[in-house]
Design a protein around this motif. Structure first.
Motif, PDB file in Angstrom:
ATOM      1  N   ASP A 177       5.109  -3.733  -1.993  1.00 61.50           N
ATOM      2  CA  ASP A 177       5.515  -5.124  -2.194  1.00 61.50           C
ATOM      3  C   ASP A 177       5.890  -5.853  -0.915  1.00 61.50           C
ATOM      4  O   ASP A 177       6.168  -7.040  -0.941  1.00 61.50           O
ATOM      5  CB  ASP A 177       6.659  -5.209  -3.206  1.00 61.50           C
ATOM      6  CG  ASP A 177       7.914  -4.487  -2.752  1.00 61.50           C
ATOM      7  OD1 ASP A 177       7.861  -3.785  -1.726  1.00 61.50           O
ATOM      8  OD2 ASP A 177       8.945  -4.632  -3.425  1.00 61.50           O
ATOM      9  N   LYS A 178       5.914  -5.149   0.230  1.00 65.96           N
ATOM     10  CA  LYS A 178       6.202  -5.798   1.508  1.00 65.96           C
ATOM     11  C   LYS A 178       5.338  -5.162   2.580  1.00 65.96           C
ATOM     12  O   LYS A 178       5.086  -3.964   2.546  1.00 65.96           O
ATOM     13  CB  LYS A 178       7.672  -5.648   1.894  1.00 65.96           C
ATOM     14  CG  LYS A 178       8.613  -6.474   1.047  1.00 65.96           C
ATOM     15  CD  LYS A 178      10.013  -6.410   1.592  1.00 65.96           C
ATOM     16  CE  LYS A 178      10.932  -7.250   0.724  1.00 65.96           C
ATOM     17  NZ  LYS A 178      12.322  -7.175   1.170  1.00 65.96           N
ATOM     18  N   TYR A 228       4.818 -13.940   0.159  1.00 63.96           N
ATOM     19  CA  TYR A 228       4.348 -12.666  -0.364  1.00 63.96           C
ATOM     20  C   TYR A 228       3.807 -12.877  -1.767  1.00 63.96           C
ATOM     21  O   TYR A 228       4.437 -13.527  -2.595  1.00 63.96           O
ATOM     22  CB  TYR A 228       5.471 -11.638  -0.414  1.00 63.96           C
ATOM     23  CG  TYR A 228       6.031 -11.270   0.937  1.00 63.96           C
ATOM     24  CD1 TYR A 228       5.192 -10.922   1.987  1.00 63.96           C
ATOM     25  CD2 TYR A 228       7.396 -11.259   1.163  1.00 63.96           C
ATOM     26  CE1 TYR A 228       5.694 -10.589   3.226  1.00 63.96           C
ATOM     27  CE2 TYR A 228       7.906 -10.914   2.405  1.00 63.96           C
ATOM     28  CZ  TYR A 228       7.051 -10.580   3.424  1.00 63.96           C
ATOM     29  OH  TYR A 228       7.556 -10.251   4.651  1.00 63.96           O
ATOM     30  N   ALA A 229       2.625 -12.330  -2.026  1.00 62.05           N
ATOM     31  CA  ALA A 229       2.016 -12.383  -3.363  1.00 62.05           C
ATOM     32  C   ALA A 229       1.774 -10.950  -3.803  1.00 62.05           C
ATOM     33  O   ALA A 229       1.096 -10.189  -3.113  1.00 62.05           O
ATOM     34  CB  ALA A 229       0.705 -13.159  -3.322  1.00 62.05           C
ATOM     35  N   THR A 230       2.356 -10.565  -4.936  1.00 58.91           N
ATOM     36  CA  THR A 230       2.228  -9.208  -5.455  1.00 58.91           C
ATOM     37  C   THR A 230       1.537  -9.261  -6.814  1.00 58.91           C
ATOM     38  O   THR A 230       1.901 -10.068  -7.667  1.00 58.91           O
ATOM     39  CB  THR A 230       3.619  -8.556  -5.611  1.00 58.91           C
ATOM     40  OG1 THR A 230       4.256  -8.556  -4.337  1.00 58.91           O
ATOM     41  CG2 THR A 230       3.517  -7.141  -6.126  1.00 58.91           C
ATOM     42  N   ARG A 231       0.532  -8.390  -6.991  1.00 59.75           N
ATOM     43  CA  ARG A 231      -0.166  -8.306  -8.268  1.00 59.75           C
ATOM     44  C   ARG A 231       0.274  -7.019  -8.958  1.00 59.75           C
ATOM     45  O   ARG A 231       0.135  -5.925  -8.417  1.00 59.75           O
ATOM     46  CB  ARG A 231      -1.685  -8.325  -8.081  1.00 59.75           C
ATOM     47  CG  ARG A 231      -2.401  -8.495  -9.400  1.00 59.75           C
ATOM     48  CD  ARG A 231      -3.868  -8.841  -9.253  1.00 59.75           C
ATOM     49  NE  ARG A 231      -4.178  -9.988  -8.429  1.00 59.75           N
ATOM     50  CZ  ARG A 231      -4.092 -11.263  -8.805  1.00 59.75           C
ATOM     51  NH1 ARG A 231      -3.657 -11.564  -9.996  1.00 59.75           N
ATOM     52  NH2 ARG A 231      -4.437 -12.221  -7.975  1.00 59.75           N
ATOM     53  N   SER A 232       0.831  -7.166 -10.151  1.00 57.78           N
ATOM     54  CA  SER A 232       1.295  -6.007 -10.916  1.00 57.78           C
ATOM     55  C   SER A 232       0.109  -5.151 -11.348  1.00 57.78           C
ATOM     56  O   SER A 232      -1.039  -5.619 -11.322  1.00 57.78           O
ATOM     57  CB  SER A 232       2.071  -6.477 -12.154  1.00 57.78           C
ATOM     58  OG  SER A 232       1.171  -7.024 -13.102  1.00 57.78           O
ATOM     59  N   LEU A 236       0.311 -12.033 -11.174  1.00 58.72           N
ATOM     60  CA  LEU A 236       0.625 -12.382  -9.793  1.00 58.72           C
ATOM     61  C   LEU A 236       2.039 -12.943  -9.704  1.00 58.72           C
ATOM     62  O   LEU A 236       2.402 -13.864 -10.432  1.00 58.72           O
ATOM     63  CB  LEU A 236      -0.376 -13.421  -9.269  1.00 58.72           C
ATOM     64  CG  LEU A 236      -0.279 -13.761  -7.792  1.00 58.72           C
ATOM     65  CD1 LEU A 236      -0.680 -12.561  -6.938  1.00 58.72           C
ATOM     66  CD2 LEU A 236      -1.160 -14.956  -7.471  1.00 58.72           C
ATOM     67  N   ALA A 258      -4.957 -15.197  -2.854  1.00 58.52           N
ATOM     68  CA  ALA A 258      -4.553 -13.924  -3.465  1.00 58.52           C
ATOM     69  C   ALA A 258      -5.508 -13.468  -4.562  1.00 58.52           C
ATOM     70  O   ALA A 258      -5.281 -12.421  -5.175  1.00 58.52           O
ATOM     71  CB  ALA A 258      -3.141 -14.051  -4.023  1.00 58.52           C
ATOM     72  N   VAL A 315      -6.570  -9.830  -4.347  1.00 58.45           N
ATOM     73  CA  VAL A 315      -5.550  -8.786  -4.281  1.00 58.45           C
ATOM     74  C   VAL A 315      -5.684  -7.914  -5.526  1.00 58.45           C
ATOM     75  O   VAL A 315      -5.552  -8.403  -6.648  1.00 58.45           O
ATOM     76  CB  VAL A 315      -4.127  -9.384  -4.193  1.00 58.45           C
ATOM     77  CG1 VAL A 315      -3.067  -8.295  -4.278  1.00 58.45           C
ATOM     78  CG2 VAL A 315      -3.969 -10.196  -2.923  1.00 58.45           C
ATOM     79  N   SER A 343      -1.185  -4.039  -5.751  1.00 60.60           N
ATOM     80  CA  SER A 343      -1.142  -4.317  -4.306  1.00 60.60           C
ATOM     81  C   SER A 343      -0.499  -5.670  -4.050  1.00 60.60           C
ATOM     82  O   SER A 343      -0.195  -6.406  -4.972  1.00 60.60           O
ATOM     83  CB  SER A 343      -2.558  -4.311  -3.720  1.00 60.60           C
ATOM     84  OG  SER A 343      -3.142  -3.044  -3.846  1.00 60.60           O
ATOM     85  N   SER A 344      -0.350  -5.981  -2.770  1.00 63.90           N
ATOM     86  CA  SER A 344       0.267  -7.242  -2.368  1.00 63.90           C
ATOM     87  C   SER A 344      -0.482  -7.840  -1.199  1.00 63.90           C
ATOM     88  O   SER A 344      -1.344  -7.194  -0.603  1.00 63.90           O
ATOM     89  CB  SER A 344       1.730  -7.014  -1.960  1.00 63.90           C
ATOM     90  OG  SER A 344       2.473  -6.481  -3.025  1.00 63.90           O
TER      91      SER A 344
END
Length: 139
Positions: free
Chosen positions: A19-20, A45-49, A54, A86, A89, A93-94
């Motif tokens: 996540d970072k 920061y963009a995080t995809r579960s 997103l 994003a 992504v 991942s992020s």
């Protein structure tokens, strides 16, 4: 004679696991800032579960900024920009969505403008693609 306050800007999506980004990614960005090559305008920061959802976190929303470059114009990347960047992504991942001012191109842009020229198109090719192509096609 016109002098621009800002040079051209570019948006980057830098993918990574977790996540970072690791400290090496942030150090590489900071090295460019310290060298006067770029100015960081915004960082998101963009995080995809794993399910594909997103989540977006503006750097200005974080409380721990150790090692993170200072921002000049937080909020410059809009939600549409972030979602488009994003899109690739993968789940789990992020990406860091980075908006940078190209300081090296600031004087060039002013000189072109003062000479009556305007850049009307620009196409970028990522370094890995350039290097792979040249290693296969240059003797």
């Amino acid at each position: 004679m016109t002098t621009f306050d800002y040079g051209p800007i570019e948006f980057y999506a830098i993918a990574f696991d977790g996540d970072k980004p690791g400290p090496g990614v942030l150090q590489a960005i900071d090295d460019l800032v310290q060298a006067g090559t770029i100015n960081v305008l915004d960082l998101v920061y963009a995080t995809r579960s794993p399910e594909g959802e997103l989540t977006v976190m503006e750097l200005s929303d974080t409380t721990d900024d150790d090692g993170v470059p200072a921002l000049d114009l937080s909020g410059l990347a809009g939600l549409d920009d972030i979602e488009a960047l994003a899109a690739e992504v993968p789940p789990g991942s992020s990406a860091a969505i980075l908006v940078v001012e190209l300081l090296w191109a600031k004087a060039f842009a002013s000189a072109l403008y003062n000479a009556g020229g305007v850049v009307i198109a620009r196409e970028g090719i990522p370094a890995p693609i350039v290097n792979a192509f040249l290693s296969e096609n240059v003797e």
